[in-house]
Write a protein that holds these residues in place. Structure first.
Motif, PDB file in Angstrom:
ATOM      1  N   ASP A 277      61.924  33.541  43.445  1.00  0.00           N
ATOM      2  CA  ASP A 277      61.496  34.802  42.830  1.00  0.00           C
ATOM      3  C   ASP A 277      61.043  35.773  43.925  1.00  0.00           C
ATOM      4  O   ASP A 277      60.946  35.409  45.097  1.00  0.00           O
ATOM      5  N   ILE A 278      60.767  37.004  43.505  1.00  0.00           N
ATOM      6  CA  ILE A 278      60.165  37.996  44.398  1.00  0.00           C
ATOM      7  C   ILE A 278      58.678  37.969  44.094  1.00  0.00           C
ATOM      8  O   ILE A 278      58.284  38.040  42.926  1.00  0.00           O
ATOM      9  N   VAL A 417      65.313  43.265  41.683  1.00  0.00           N
ATOM     10  CA  VAL A 417      65.295  41.846  41.283  1.00  0.00           C
ATOM     11  C   VAL A 417      63.948  41.518  40.612  1.00  0.00           C
ATOM     12  O   VAL A 417      63.887  40.835  39.588  1.00  0.00           O
ATOM     13  N   TYR A 418      62.884  42.052  41.198  1.00  0.00           N
ATOM     14  CA  TYR A 418      61.543  41.824  40.636  1.00  0.00           C
ATOM     15  C   TYR A 418      61.471  42.327  39.188  1.00  0.00           C
ATOM     16  O   TYR A 418      61.035  41.625  38.273  1.00  0.00           O
ATOM     17  N   LEU A 419      61.941  43.564  38.986  1.00  0.00           N
ATOM     18  CA  LEU A 419      61.899  44.153  37.636  1.00  0.00           C
ATOM     19  C   LEU A 419      62.877  43.432  36.695  1.00  0.00           C
ATOM     20  O   LEU A 419      62.558  43.169  35.528  1.00  0.00           O
ATOM     21  N   GLY A 420      64.061  43.128  37.230  1.00  0.00           N
ATOM     22  CA  GLY A 420      65.089  42.484  36.399  1.00  0.00           C
ATOM     23  C   GLY A 420      64.616  41.141  35.866  1.00  0.00           C
ATOM     24  O   GLY A 420      64.846  40.804  34.692  1.00  0.00           O
ATOM     25  N   GLY A 424      63.510  40.201  31.809  1.00  0.00           N
ATOM     26  CA  GLY A 424      64.332  39.185  31.149  1.00  0.00           C
ATOM     27  C   GLY A 424      65.824  39.418  31.314  1.00  0.00           C
ATOM     28  O   GLY A 424      66.639  38.738  30.708  1.00  0.00           O
ATOM     29  N   ARG A 425      66.195  40.387  32.129  1.00  0.00           N
ATOM     30  CA  ARG A 425      67.609  40.674  32.336  1.00  0.00           C
ATOM     31  C   ARG A 425      68.235  39.623  33.272  1.00  0.00           C
ATOM     32  O   ARG A 425      69.402  39.293  33.164  1.00  0.00           O
ATOM     33  N   LEU A 426      67.424  39.148  34.237  1.00  0.00           N
ATOM     34  CA  LEU A 426      67.928  38.155  35.184  1.00  0.00           C
ATOM     35  C   LEU A 426      67.382  36.776  34.814  1.00  0.00           C
ATOM     36  O   LEU A 426      66.171  36.622  34.588  1.00  0.00           O
ATOM     37  N   SER A 427      68.261  35.793  34.778  1.00  0.00           N
ATOM     38  CA  SER A 427      67.826  34.421  34.509  1.00  0.00           C
ATOM     39  C   SER A 427      67.116  33.888  35.755  1.00  0.00           C
ATOM     40  O   SER A 427      67.314  34.414  36.861  1.00  0.00           O
ATOM     41  N   PRO A 428      66.320  32.822  35.601  1.00  0.00           N
ATOM     42  CA  PRO A 428      65.689  32.238  36.793  1.00  0.00           C
ATOM     43  C   PRO A 428      66.741  31.813  37.821  1.00  0.00           C
ATOM     44  O   PRO A 428      66.548  31.996  39.018  1.00  0.00           O
ATOM     45  N   GLU A 429      67.882  31.298  37.345  1.00  0.00           N
ATOM     46  CA  GLU A 429      68.926  30.814  38.268  1.00  0.00           C
ATOM     47  C   GLU A 429      69.526  31.976  39.068  1.00  0.00           C
ATOM     48  O   GLU A 429      69.690  31.902  40.279  1.00  0.00           O
ATOM     49  N   ARG A 430      69.845  33.063  38.368  1.00  0.00           N
ATOM     50  CA  ARG A 430      70.448  34.224  39.044  1.00  0.00           C
ATOM     51  C   ARG A 430      69.441  34.844  40.022  1.00  0.00           C
ATOM     52  O   ARG A 430      69.812  35.271  41.115  1.00  0.00           O
ATOM     53  N   THR A 431      68.169  34.875  39.603  1.00  0.00           N
ATOM     54  CA  THR A 431      67.134  35.430  40.485  1.00  0.00           C
ATOM     55  C   THR A 431      67.050  34.584  41.755  1.00  0.00           C
ATOM     56  O   THR A 431      67.037  35.123  42.873  1.00  0.00           O
ATOM     57  N   ALA A 432      67.027  33.272  41.572  1.00  0.00           N
ATOM     58  CA  ALA A 432      66.920  32.382  42.744  1.00  0.00           C
ATOM     59  C   ALA A 432      68.131  32.552  43.663  1.00  0.00           C
ATOM     60  O   ALA A 432      68.001  32.549  44.893  1.00  0.00           O
ATOM     61  N   GLU A 433      69.299  32.747  43.048  1.00  0.00           N
ATOM     62  CA  GLU A 433      70.517  32.940  43.839  1.00  0.00           C
ATOM     63  C   GLU A 433      70.415  34.217  44.698  1.00  0.00           C
ATOM     64  O   GLU A 433      70.748  34.215  45.880  1.00  0.00           O
ATOM     65  N   LEU A 434      69.895  35.296  44.080  1.00  0.00           N
ATOM     66  CA  LEU A 434      69.757  36.556  44.819  1.00  0.00           C
ATOM     67  C   LEU A 434      68.720  36.425  45.933  1.00  0.00           C
ATOM     68  O   LEU A 434      68.889  36.960  47.026  1.00  0.00           O
ATOM     69  N   VAL A 435      67.631  35.711  45.639  1.00  0.00           N
ATOM     70  CA  VAL A 435      66.581  35.515  46.650  1.00  0.00           C
ATOM     71  C   VAL A 435      67.169  34.758  47.837  1.00  0.00           C
ATOM     72  O   VAL A 435      66.950  35.122  49.006  1.00  0.00           O
ATOM     73  N   GLU A 436      67.931  33.722  47.577  1.00  0.00           N
ATOM     74  CA  GLU A 436      68.540  32.947  48.668  1.00  0.00           C
ATOM     75  C   GLU A 436      69.528  33.804  49.459  1.00  0.00           C
ATOM     76  O   GLU A 436      69.602  33.727  50.681  1.00  0.00           O
ATOM     77  N   ALA A 437      70.293  34.624  48.735  1.00  0.00           N
ATOM     78  CA  ALA A 437      71.256  35.496  49.426  1.00  0.00           C
ATOM     79  C   ALA A 437      70.514  36.467  50.337  1.00  0.00           C
ATOM     80  O   ALA A 437      70.951  36.748  51.463  1.00  0.00           O
TER      81      ALA A 437
END
Ligand code: AGP
Length: 610
Positions: A277-278, A417-420, A424-437
């Protein structure tokens, strides 16, 4: 990005420290300070403003003593003020620091509960208190610095002096630069080689995880765990001018190559990789503000406006919030429909651009919440805003913005990403993927800079006489095409236009002939296939195609005259990579033409007129 210096020798330390700081002033200049040991006690002098203010203060209250440390600050935690200026003192120690201590908040809480009186807003003062705490337990300075650093997460180059050890300086480094200078009966440390060059050419570049103890006669290096280190001594033959630019010919080139570091610092402490997460820390926005946001306006000028345009893609796709991008100068020319429920994000490297400042004020008057994204702490726009998010690119000297642009992109992506996630627009999985990227980004940027420099230089040499250049991009890479064109115009005075690739057939295609290089951004993303169609249209009109594409894209190679490759990255991350060869292209064209790259004609770094 701050500058630090240290001296232990036979001379009066204050003039040597001030001279070293002057050579490091490019690293920061909002306040400065010295701590000098006179054999019995440590005296500290600090002043807000440029170095001359510190010189005046030292002139009024001389600091005798042949061991000392000095600091020139570029604020990251706490506004520029005397209380936040370094050195920071706790008990018997004085500390200077360049870097960011990520876990300063929990450490502050623990220290305060234990009775420590922390007077500044800085992360550095926490380090001073940690060392003091260790000293009180009975260790010497070296052991105490070790004990303190074992508790710290983040980036640091520190130099420490203790009242009880008048002949020793202890320094340490992790992720921030620190160089030791070896003299005769005297030794030095500094953030960068220029600070040391008038005194010695023999240097040791300290590595991450190393500490050193400097006395007049010796320099002993060890690891944080206590193992001794045999370090290589190098002899530097740079001229003072070269040294100021770290060996680069221009500040702009140096700043282009600083981008991976600027991104690391901007993301530092804000990516929570453990939880994918952010963190809400220092974003200028807290969880409680999120439900009230109905719409986003991104307001800026010039290069910052291009970052805003990329930001719109992030906000729309990752948060689902309606998002508008506004040229600050135009916003005030209208009667914009802005009010409560709107989040207005004012983006400005300098934080002083008058058009952006006035637009942000107008939005605030109309009841919007204003969030500033700025690089200069305590500048006018963050001062008037309701919240502030600082990019941590360090001072940008070249008039053409480079490292601040990618740092702004990083700030906008983090916010989205923080707001998304919270909307609830971003799933935990998608958020984690963006954080790793995002965490991988600086390595990829380093690879692109190193891997494409020579090729881009050759391209610039070949096309140096082109009178017009077109830049085409689609989606997130449309603003990057605009930015590539702006960079080229600003510093090489070549006519350049950026277009949305799909718009070319509606007019600009008439410009294309064999004398016009066409730079086409076609990384692997949702827009790639459509952009390939546009690339072919340009090729069919005789344009000389320079493609910026993802590695191993055979089709692009077949259709283009030249291809500059970037590594595969998620769509959101491609602008950070595609912009790098465009910055290098503009730089080398300008350099081959012999223009004043760092101070191009008719331009100013900060525009404070409307
Ligand atoms: C960028 O290379 C320019 N020199 C200029 O467009 C600049 O981005 C613009 O003036 C905005 O400045 P700011 O980010 O400090 O507000």
């Amino acid at each position: 990005m701050c500058g630090i210096v240290g001296y232990v020798g036979k001379e009066d330390s204050a003039p040597i420290l001030i001279d070293g700081l002057r050579r490091l002033e490019y690293r920061g200049y909002d306040s400065a300070g010295l701590a000098v040991h006179d054999g019995e006690r440590i005296q500290v002098v600090r002043a807000v403003g440029k170095l001359r203010e510190l010189e005046k203060a030292v002139g009024a209250a001389p600091l005798p003593g042949s061991l000392g440390i000095g600091h020139t600050r570029w604020a990251t935690h706490g506004r520029p003020s005397e209380i936040n200026a370094h050195p920071h003192v706790a008990g018997k120690v004085a500390v200077i620091h360049n870097g960011i201590i990520e876990n300063h908040m929990p450490l502050r809480e623990r220290l305060e509960k234990g009775g420590s009186e922390i007077v500044s807003d800085t992360d550095t003062e926490i380090v001073a208190h940690l060392i003091d705490e260790q000293l009180r337990k009975g260790g010497d300075l070296l052991a105490s610095v070790r004990g303190a650093l074992a508790q710290v997460e983040g980036a640091y180059a520190i130099a420490v002096t203790s009242q009880d050890e008048p002949d020793r300086l202890v320094v340490a480094k992790s992720a921030s630069p620190l160089v030791l200078g070896l003299g005769e009966g005297e030794n030095f440390c500094g953030s960068d080689i220029p600070a040391l060059l008038p005194y010695t050419k023999r240097v040791i570049v300290l590595e991450d995880g190393q500490l050193a103890v400097l006395t007049r006669e010796t320099v002993e290096i060890s690891t944080l765990e206590g193992a001794p280190v045999e370090a290589e001594v190098r002899t530097i033959d740079w001229s003072p001018m070269m040294a100021e630019k770290a060996g680069y010919k221009h500040f702009m080139l140096k700043e282009i190559f600083e981008q991976p570091r600027a991104i690391e610092d901007t993301l530092r402490g804000r990516l929570d990789r453990e939880h994918g997460d952010i963190t809400g820390a220092e974003l200028g926005l807290a969880d409680e503000h999120v439900p009230g946001i109905e719409r986003v306006y991104l307001v800026a000028c010039g290069t910052s406006h291009h970052a805003a345009m990329a930001g719109r893609y992030y906000f729309e796709s990752l948060t689902g919030l309606p998002t508008s991008v506004e040229l600050a100068s135009e916003l005030r020319a209208r009667d914009p429909v802005i009010g409560p429920g709107d989040l207005v994000i004012a983006i400005s490297q300098s934080g002083e651009t008058l058009d952006t400042l006035m637009a942000a004020k107008l939005a605030k008057e109309k009841g919007a919440r204003v969030l500033a994204i700025a690089n200069v702490m305590g500048s006018a726009i963050p001062r008037m805003a309701d919240g502030e998010l600082y990019t941590r690119a360090g001072p940008e000297i070249g008039v053409a913005s480079t490292k601040c642009f990618t740092a702004q992109l990083a700030a906008l992506l983090m916010l989205a990403v923080y707001l998304g996630r919270r909307r609830g627009r971003l799933s935990p999985e998608r958020t984690a993927e963006l954080v790793e990227a995002m965490a991988r980004l600086s390595h990829q940027m380093r690879d692109v800079l190193q891997g494409t420099r020579q090729l881009v230089m050759n391209l610039a040499r070949r096309h140096v006489d082109a009178r017009d250049v077109l830049f085409l991009g689609r989606g997130l890479n449309f603003p990057i095409a605009l930015e590539g064109a702006l960079k080229l115009k600003e510093i090489s005075y070549v006519h350049a236009e950026g277009y949305a690739s799909g718009e070319m057939k509606h007019g600009p295609i008439a410009l294309i002939d064999s004398a016009v290089p066409v730079v086409v951004l076609v990384p692997q993303d949702e827009c790639r296939d459509k952009s390939m169609g546009n690339l072919q249209e340009a090729k069919a009109r005789g344009g000389r195609i320079i493609a910026i594409a993802t590695e191993s894209d055979d089709e692009v190679h077949q259709l283009s005259d030249d291809v500059v490759e970037i590594p595969a990255a998620g769509s959101e991350l491609t602008p950070f990579l595609t912009v790098l060869p465009l910055q290098l292209y503009a730089y080398y064209v300008a350099d081959f033409k012999g223009t004043d790259v760092d101070q191009p004609r008719n331009l100013a770094k900060t525009v404070t007129v409307e």
